[in-house]
Design a protein around this motif. Structure first.
Motif, PDB file in Angstrom:
ATOM      1  N   PRO A 199       0.220   3.724  -0.228  1.00  0.00           N
ATOM      2  CA  PRO A 199       1.121   2.437  -0.111  1.00  0.00           C
ATOM      3  C   PRO A 199       0.221   1.589  -0.864  1.00  0.00           C
ATOM      4  N   SER A 200       1.380   0.650  -1.698  1.00  0.00           N
ATOM      5  CA  SER A 200       0.568  -0.410  -3.089  1.00  0.00           C
ATOM      6  C   SER A 200      -1.019  -0.469  -1.850  1.00  0.00           C
ATOM      7  N   SER A 243      -3.659   0.735  -1.003  1.00  0.00           N
ATOM      8  CA  SER A 243      -4.839   1.079  -1.236  1.00  0.00           C
ATOM      9  C   SER A 243      -5.290   2.149  -2.117  1.00  0.00           C
ATOM     10  N   LEU A 268      -3.535  -1.864   8.578  1.00  0.00           N
ATOM     11  CA  LEU A 268      -3.139  -2.934   8.122  1.00  0.00           C
ATOM     12  C   LEU A 268      -2.889  -3.918   7.633  1.00  0.00           C
ATOM     13  N   LEU A 295      -4.892  -3.879   4.489  1.00  0.00           N
ATOM     14  CA  LEU A 295      -3.793  -3.409   3.266  1.00  0.00           C
ATOM     15  C   LEU A 295      -3.571  -4.833   2.854  1.00  0.00           C
ATOM     16  N   GLU A 296      -3.393  -6.075   3.992  1.00  0.00           N
ATOM     17  CA  GLU A 296      -3.196  -6.974   3.687  1.00  0.00           C
ATOM     18  C   GLU A 296      -3.602  -7.808   2.686  1.00  0.00           C
ATOM     19  N   ARG A 337       5.588  -5.317   0.949  1.00  0.00           N
ATOM     20  CA  ARG A 337       5.203  -5.156   0.564  1.00  0.00           C
ATOM     21  C   ARG A 337       3.999  -3.906   1.782  1.00  0.00           C
ATOM     22  N   MET A 338       3.972  -5.423   2.912  1.00  0.00           N
ATOM     23  CA  MET A 338       3.577  -4.182   4.340  1.00  0.00           C
ATOM     24  C   MET A 338       4.249  -3.807   4.526  1.00  0.00           C
ATOM     25  N   ALA A 374       4.995  -0.325   2.869  1.00  0.00           N
ATOM     26  CA  ALA A 374       4.089   0.570   3.871  1.00  0.00           C
ATOM     27  C   ALA A 374       3.394   0.953   4.462  1.00  0.00           C
ATOM     28  N   ARG A 375       3.991   0.510   5.683  1.00  0.00           N
ATOM     29  CA  ARG A 375       4.430   0.732   7.347  1.00  0.00           C
ATOM     30  C   ARG A 375       5.426   1.620   7.173  1.00  0.00           C
ATOM     31  N   GLU A 435       6.845   4.074   4.201  1.00  0.00           N
ATOM     32  CA  GLU A 435       5.636   5.194   3.797  1.00  0.00           C
ATOM     33  C   GLU A 435       4.040   6.305   4.412  1.00  0.00           C
ATOM     34  N   ILE A 436       3.424   5.339   5.269  1.00  0.00           N
ATOM     35  CA  ILE A 436       1.978   5.651   6.183  1.00  0.00           C
ATOM     36  C   ILE A 436       3.397   7.099   7.154  1.00  0.00           C
TER      37      ILE A 436
END
Lengths: 203, 203
Positions: free
Chosen positions: B12-13, B15, B127, B130-131, B148-149, B152-153, B155-156
């Motif tokens: 994710p963006s 990471s 997470l 990441l945030e 984005r979050m 990200a979820r 994608e993860i």
């Protein structure tokens, strides 16, 4: 907890496989274990019970074989040598990195019990170097050295049956190579699934 | 000479995948290459032609797509982004370790062209972290961060489709993890067969 991982390590006499594995275990510390063989021969010199071998009577050895307690065994000359199954199973259950240093032939049988085991072959940099190392030990006469060289050639031909091949030229490099294999293996997705859920569930 | 190896790296963006791969390439030096994407958008700020992207016209981009020169491509907003095939093929032929940092979706198509590629997913430690990282950039407002979050979820969740998962908590550890994967891969028997013949043929 993730199950551990079994590494079967083989290589010709003089390849330095025991030294490499010993140093790898020092680096890994408590997360690693090494399988100790059982034998019917007597301890020699500095050898210690439970460190070099488990020394047992022939009756006890064959009893273990009959009861299916051995992963593999073979007779060399007058003596039996074999690998007890129980400790390896226990360590894998505990999540340990388990090493089994074994003859080329023994490795095959073990892979049948533990199909997930990774097989590593330790290769000498050249046959010339291997011969020097065997002579350097000073414990064997010319005939013994040339017998070992013949066996070594046959064993090296079977290196293709292994998953990984490490050239033991510089000892440190060989040790780091084993460490890389162990570390990469831990990062395999199958071993990291818990981590994915962990990240998703804990904000 | 052995063929090279392609590593597809996603995450994710936030990471830190670009930073990790950049440092890995510094360590590997000339044996490594990174795939540079092609785009129809204009360079921004410090971006450089051939380093950040190859900047081309829409006509030229679509021409490349038509001629089958792209491993994958996608349109985001008004612009096209894609991965040129030729450099990757050339580098693999030269035996290089090739990195391709790409969106989760793009990786699938590339694995079809290069089935031997290994897919690495870079996971944030949590997470929450990441945030923090996304906010720390200071370039995006609350809405953009929460979008984005959400991405990200999703994608993860797809990290399970990858071969390896690396948690980017301490940057050095993450870099060393990639290096371990690369080093272990080189020791695979398929890449070491020449070495076996070499040892057997040179006394």
């Amino acid at each position: 907890m993730n199950k551990g991982k079994l590494y079967i390590v083989s290589g010709p006499s003089g390849s330095g496989k025991d030294t490499v594995v010993g140093l790898v275990m020092q680096k890994l510390g408590d997360e690693s274990r090494i399988s100790v063989s059982m034998t019917t021969r007597q301890p020699r010199g500095q050898e210690k019970e439970g460190v070099d071998y488990f020394y047992v009577s022939e009756e006890s050895f064959l009893n273990n074989v009959e009861q299916g307690n051995m992963l593999e065994y073979a007779r060399y000359g007058r003596y039996y040598y074999g690998t007890p199954k129980a400790p390896v199973e226990k360590w894998l259950e505990e999540g340990k990195v388990v090493f089994l240093v074994i003859e080329v032939n023994g490795g095959e049988n073990i892979k049948k019990y533990f199909p997930d085991a990774e097989k590593i072959f330790i290769l000498p940099p050249s046959l010339g170097v291997l011969e020097q190392r065997l002579r350097g030990r000073g414990t064997e006469d010319d005939d013994a050295v040339s017998r070992r060289m013949t066996i070594a050639r046959e064993e090296i031909k079977r290196a293709v049956e292994y998953d990984y091949i490490i050239v033991n030229d510089l000892l440190d490099d060989a040790v780091n190579s084993v460490i890389s294999i162990v570390e990469a293996q831990k990062l395999r997705t199958a071993n990291m699934k818990n981590k994915i859920s962990e990240v998703l569930e804990n904000a």
